[in-house]
Design a protein around this motif. Structure first.
Motif, short mmCIF file in Angstrom:
data_model
loop_
_atom_site.label_atom_id
_atom_site.label_comp_id
_atom_site.label_asym_id
_atom_site.label_seq_id
_atom_site.Cartn_x
_atom_site.Cartn_y
_atom_site.Cartn_z
N GLU A 37 0.80 -1.23 0.00
CA GLU A 37 0.00 0.00 0.00
C GLU A 37 0.83 1.27 0.00
O GLU A 37 0.47 2.25 -0.63
CB GLU A 37 -0.91 0.04 1.24
N ASN A 38 1.94 1.27 0.74
CA ASN A 38 2.73 2.49 0.87
C ASN A 38 3.86 2.59 -0.15
O ASN A 38 4.67 3.50 -0.08
CB ASN A 38 3.28 2.61 2.30
N SER A 39 3.91 1.66 -1.11
CA SER A 39 4.93 1.73 -2.16
C SER A 39 4.46 2.65 -3.28
O SER A 39 3.26 2.93 -3.41
CB SER A 39 5.21 0.34 -2.73
N GLU A 40 5.39 3.11 -4.09
CA GLU A 40 5.02 3.99 -5.22
C GLU A 40 3.97 3.34 -6.12
O GLU A 40 2.94 3.96 -6.40
CB GLU A 40 6.26 4.39 -6.01
N PRO A 41 4.19 2.10 -6.59
CA PRO A 41 3.15 1.52 -7.46
C PRO A 41 1.84 1.29 -6.72
O PRO A 41 0.77 1.43 -7.31
CB PRO A 41 3.77 0.20 -7.94
N GLY A 42 1.90 0.95 -5.43
CA GLY A 42 0.68 0.75 -4.66
C GLY A 42 -0.13 2.03 -4.53
O GLY A 42 -1.36 2.02 -4.65
N ILE A 43 0.56 3.14 -4.29
CA ILE A 43 -0.11 4.44 -4.16
C ILE A 43 -0.70 4.87 -5.50
O ILE A 43 -1.86 5.31 -5.58
CB ILE A 43 0.88 5.50 -3.62
N VAL A 44 0.07 4.73 -6.58
CA VAL A 44 -0.42 5.13 -7.91
C VAL A 44 -1.62 4.26 -8.32
O VAL A 44 -2.63 4.78 -8.80
CB VAL A 44 0.72 5.05 -8.96
N LEU A 45 -1.52 2.95 -8.11
CA LEU A 45 -2.63 2.06 -8.46
C LEU A 45 -3.89 2.42 -7.68
O LEU A 45 -4.98 2.51 -8.26
CB LEU A 45 -2.25 0.60 -8.22
N ALA A 46 -3.76 2.65 -6.39
CA ALA A 46 -4.93 3.01 -5.56
C ALA A 46 -5.55 4.31 -6.05
O ALA A 46 -6.79 4.43 -6.15
CB ALA A 46 -4.52 3.12 -4.10
N ARG A 47 -4.73 5.28 -6.39
CA ARG A 47 -5.24 6.58 -6.86
C ARG A 47 -5.90 6.45 -8.22
O ARG A 47 -6.97 7.04 -8.46
CB ARG A 47 -4.10 7.61 -6.90
N ILE A 48 -5.30 5.66 -9.11
CA ILE A 48 -5.91 5.45 -10.43
C ILE A 48 -7.27 4.77 -10.28
O ILE A 48 -8.24 5.17 -10.92
CB ILE A 48 -4.96 4.65 -11.35
N ARG A 49 -7.36 3.77 -9.43
CA ARG A 49 -8.65 3.10 -9.20
C ARG A 49 -9.68 4.08 -8.65
O ARG A 49 -10.85 4.05 -9.05
CB ARG A 49 -8.47 1.93 -8.24
N GLN A 50 -9.27 4.95 -7.73
CA GLN A 50 -10.17 5.94 -7.17
C GLN A 50 -10.66 6.90 -8.26
O GLN A 50 -11.86 7.19 -8.35
CB GLN A 50 -9.48 6.72 -6.06
N LEU A 51 -9.73 7.37 -9.08
CA LEU A 51 -10.10 8.29 -10.17
C LEU A 51 -11.06 7.62 -11.15
O LEU A 51 -12.00 8.25 -11.63
CB LEU A 51 -8.85 8.80 -10.88
N LEU A 52 -10.82 6.35 -11.45
CA LEU A 52 -11.72 5.63 -12.35
C LEU A 52 -13.12 5.51 -11.74
O LEU A 52 -14.12 5.70 -12.44
CB LEU A 52 -11.17 4.24 -12.68
N ASP A 53 -13.18 5.21 -10.45
CA ASP A 53 -14.47 5.12 -9.77
C ASP A 53 -15.23 6.44 -9.81
O ASP A 53 -16.46 6.47 -9.86
CB ASP A 53 -14.30 4.69 -8.30
N GLU A 54 -14.49 7.54 -9.81
CA GLU A 54 -15.09 8.87 -9.86
C GLU A 54 -15.41 9.31 -11.29
O GLU A 54 -15.99 10.37 -11.50
CB GLU A 54 -14.14 9.90 -9.22
#
Length: 169
Positions: A37-54
């Motif tokens: 979760e706190n790694s660069e790819p984990g943070i980017v993936l989580a944010r991309i998923r959030q943006l897609l949901d929005e």
């Protein structure tokens, strides 16, 4: 099968093919917990998923491209997930997000180009080209001169693109 499915499936199939060819994965979707979760790819993936949901597809794609680093190829996997999710949207949802099917194809192409990944699909020569007298051997038969074509030279047999590693540009 309706028109929408005909438009969606080829792009979804493309992301699945690339996941299989590049990462030996059956799906372009990254399982939860694949990145800390706190790694660069984990943070980017989580944010991309959030943006897609929005419904913020353009912002999600911009974040992906801003994250690209030739030393970090895991962003290709994240990109494939992004585009796989976008291919599932209806034309109306894409229009509302100011995105198009062409942008999906362009984005995938730009991502592969950035990382120097070249997927070549060999096509057989047109009728009358590459074989004397315009004759083409049928699969399993001899070529017109009585010789079998060398491996990889038979225009009637599709190359095994999965067996060959992606080529650098």
């Amino acid at each position: 099968m309706d028109n929408q499915e005909k438009q969606v499936n080829p792009l979804r199939n493309m992301t699945a093919f690339l996941a299989k060819a590049l990462f030996k994965k059956d799906s372009p979707i990254i399982p939860d917990g694949a990145f800390p979760e706190n790694s660069e790819p984990g943070i980017v993936l989580a944010r991309i998923r959030q943006l897609l949901d929005e419904g913020n597809i353009n912002t999600a794609e911009n974040l992906l491209f801003d994250s690209f680093d030739k030393k970090k190829p895991y962003f290709v996997a994240i990109g494939l997930e992004l585009y796989a999710h976008i291919t599932e949207l209806t034309p109306e949802e894409l229009e509302a997000a100011d995105f198009s099917r062409e942008e999906i194809q362009q984005g995938i192409g730009d991502m592969l180009k950035f990382y120097g990944i070249k997927i070549a699909i060999k096509r057989p020569p047109a009728p009358g080209q590459g074989v004397p007298n315009g004759q083409r051997p049928t699969p399993g038969q001899s070529a017109p001169n009585g010789q079998r074509p060398a491996p990889g030279q038979n225009p009637n047999v599709a190359p095994n693109v999965l067996a060959d590693p992606p080529k650098k540009l």
